[in-house]
Enzyme design. Structure first.
Site, PDB file in Angstrom:
ATOM      1  N   ASP A 143       0.850  -1.194   0.000  1.00 45.23           N
ATOM      2  CA  ASP A 143       0.000   0.000   0.000  1.00 45.23           C
ATOM      3  C   ASP A 143       0.893   1.255   0.000  1.00 45.23           C
ATOM      4  OD1 ASP A 143      -3.213   0.511   0.957  1.00 45.23           O
ATOM      5  OD2 ASP A 143      -1.819   2.205   1.134  1.00 45.23           O
ATOM      6  N   ILE A 144       0.486   2.259  -0.743  1.00 45.63           N
ATOM      7  CA  ILE A 144       1.287   3.480  -0.865  1.00 45.63           C
ATOM      8  C   ILE A 144       1.277   4.297   0.430  1.00 45.63           C
ATOM      9  CG2 ILE A 144      -0.475   5.108  -1.729  1.00 45.63           C
ATOM     10  CD1 ILE A 144       1.553   5.775  -4.002  1.00 45.63           C
ATOM     11  N   ASN A 152     -12.926  -3.301   2.326  1.00 47.83           N
ATOM     12  CA  ASN A 152     -13.923  -2.242   2.439  1.00 47.83           C
ATOM     13  C   ASN A 152     -14.877  -2.327   1.257  1.00 47.83           C
ATOM     14  OD1 ASN A 152     -12.822  -1.015   4.803  1.00 47.83           O
ATOM     15  ND2 ASN A 152     -11.202  -0.116   3.538  1.00 47.83           N
ATOM     16  N   GLU A 180     -12.205   3.428  -1.066  1.00 48.58           N
ATOM     17  CA  GLU A 180     -11.726   4.542  -1.892  1.00 48.58           C
ATOM     18  C   GLU A 180     -11.500   4.123  -3.338  1.00 48.58           C
ATOM     19  OE1 GLU A 180      -8.149   6.079  -0.184  1.00 48.58           O
ATOM     20  OE2 GLU A 180      -9.084   6.457   1.755  1.00 48.58           O
ATOM     21  N   VAL A 181     -10.965   2.939  -3.536  1.00 43.11           N
ATOM     22  CA  VAL A 181     -10.606   2.512  -4.890  1.00 43.11           C
ATOM     23  C   VAL A 181     -11.615   1.453  -5.353  1.00 43.11           C
ATOM     24  CG1 VAL A 181      -8.827   1.470  -6.337  1.00 43.11           C
ATOM     25  CG2 VAL A 181      -8.161   2.986  -4.457  1.00 43.11           C
ATOM     26  N   HIS A 227     -10.418  -5.351  -3.466  1.00 42.85           N
ATOM     27  CA  HIS A 227      -9.099  -5.633  -2.903  1.00 42.85           C
ATOM     28  C   HIS A 227      -9.234  -6.017  -1.443  1.00 42.85           C
ATOM     29  CE1 HIS A 227      -9.937  -1.316  -2.531  1.00 42.85           C
ATOM     30  NE2 HIS A 227      -9.305  -1.354  -1.356  1.00 42.85           N
ATOM     31  N   HIS A 268      -6.979  -5.890   2.060  1.00 40.60           N
ATOM     32  CA  HIS A 268      -5.800  -5.384   2.758  1.00 40.60           C
ATOM     33  C   HIS A 268      -5.264  -6.496   3.658  1.00 40.60           C
ATOM     34  CE1 HIS A 268      -6.832  -0.944   2.231  1.00 40.60           C
ATOM     35  NE2 HIS A 268      -7.993  -1.506   1.968  1.00 40.60           N
TER      36      HIS A 268
HETATM   37  P1  5GP Z   1      -9.803   1.279   0.297  1.00 40.07           P
HETATM   38  O1  5GP Z   1     -10.113   2.457   1.163  1.00 40.07           O
HETATM   39  O2  5GP Z   1     -10.388   1.436  -1.079  1.00 40.07           O
HETATM   40  O3  5GP Z   1     -10.131  -0.035   0.941  1.00 40.07           O
HETATM   41  O4  5GP Z   1      -8.231   1.243   0.171  1.00 40.07           O
HETATM   42  C1  5GP Z   1      -7.532   1.748  -0.919  1.00 40.07           C
HETATM   43  C2  5GP Z   1      -6.057   1.682  -0.570  1.00 40.07           C
HETATM   44  O5  5GP Z   1      -5.334   1.899  -1.746  1.00 40.07           O
HETATM   45  C3  5GP Z   1      -5.617   2.746   0.453  1.00 40.07           C
HETATM   46  O6  5GP Z   1      -5.061   2.102   1.595  1.00 40.07           O
HETATM   47  C4  5GP Z   1      -4.592   3.572  -0.324  1.00 40.07           C
HETATM   48  O7  5GP Z   1      -3.495   3.975   0.467  1.00 40.07           O
HETATM   49  C5  5GP Z   1      -4.174   2.621  -1.431  1.00 40.07           C
HETATM   50  N1  5GP Z   1      -3.744   3.289  -2.652  1.00 40.07           N
HETATM   51  C6  5GP Z   1      -4.390   4.302  -3.299  1.00 40.07           C
HETATM   52  N2  5GP Z   1      -3.717   4.645  -4.413  1.00 40.07           N
HETATM   53  C7  5GP Z   1      -2.637   3.826  -4.475  1.00 40.07           C
HETATM   54  C8  5GP Z   1      -1.566   3.703  -5.412  1.00 40.07           C
HETATM   55  O8  5GP Z   1      -1.469   4.409  -6.413  1.00 40.07           O
HETATM   56  N3  5GP Z   1      -0.637   2.736  -5.152  1.00 40.07           N
HETATM   57  C9  5GP Z   1      -0.711   1.931  -4.048  1.00 40.07           C
HETATM   58  N4  5GP Z   1       0.264   1.026  -3.897  1.00 40.07           N
HETATM   59  N5  5GP Z   1      -1.706   2.025  -3.155  1.00 40.07           N
HETATM   60  C10 5GP Z   1      -2.660   2.964  -3.363  1.00 40.07           C
END
Ligand code: 5GP
Length: 121
Positions: free
Chosen positions: A33-34, A91, A99-100, A104, A106
């Site tokens: 994760d970034i 999520n 968010e994405v 996925h 984690h």
């Molecule tokens: P969500 O909130 O959708 O479950 O988690 C999305 C995750 O993707 C977040 O923890 C965020 O830090 C990670 N993320 C967003 N953009 C990028 C990216 O460009 N590269 C990587 N490696 N992680 C990302």
């Protein structure tokens, strides 16, 4: 919600955006994760186009689902996490804080992880 081919994880899968890869097979890509929220914070994403847990669980084939969850366990083993323990989290949608919009999981580890979820408010 229809799948957005330009979401950030779709672009990572196409190699348009770099990632720190941990593992890849025919079913998944796993990468760091970034913005890590634990000493180990890795994301595992299916190669298929699924927005979230809802359509993945409803529409993915049995092979895709098995391949995905076997890979999650394999990635955790590669990271050396099972002995001390770890947490997986997915999520879904607005209340889930997603968010994405590409399904996925984690994987968090490397320290005691505390409470299961944040408290309201
Ligand atoms: P969500 O909130 O959708 O479950 O988690 C999305 C995750 O993707 C977040 O923890 C965020 O830090 C990670 N993320 C967003 N953009 C990028 C990216 O460009 N590269 C990587 N490696 N992680 C990302």
């Amino acid at each position: 919600m229809s799948y957005d081919d330009n979401n950030i994880f779709a672009r990572i899968l196409r190699g348009e955006i770099p990632c720190k890869k941990v593992f890849e097979d025919e079913w998944v890509l796993a990468f760091h994760d970034i913005r890590p929220q634990a000493p180990v914070h890795v994301l595992v994403i299916p190669k298929g186009k699924y927005v979230a847990m809802d359509d993945f669980s409803a529409k993915a084939s049995a092979d895709e689902i098995a391949g995905f969850f076997r890979a999650v366990g394999e990635v955790a083993r590669l990271l050396g996490l099972p002995a001390k323990g770890y947490r997986i989290l997915a999520n879904q949608g607005r209340d889930g804080g997603q968010e994405v919009p590409h399904f996925h999981v984690h994987i968090f580890g490397g320290r005691p992880l505390g409470r299961m979820i944040a408290q309201a408010g």
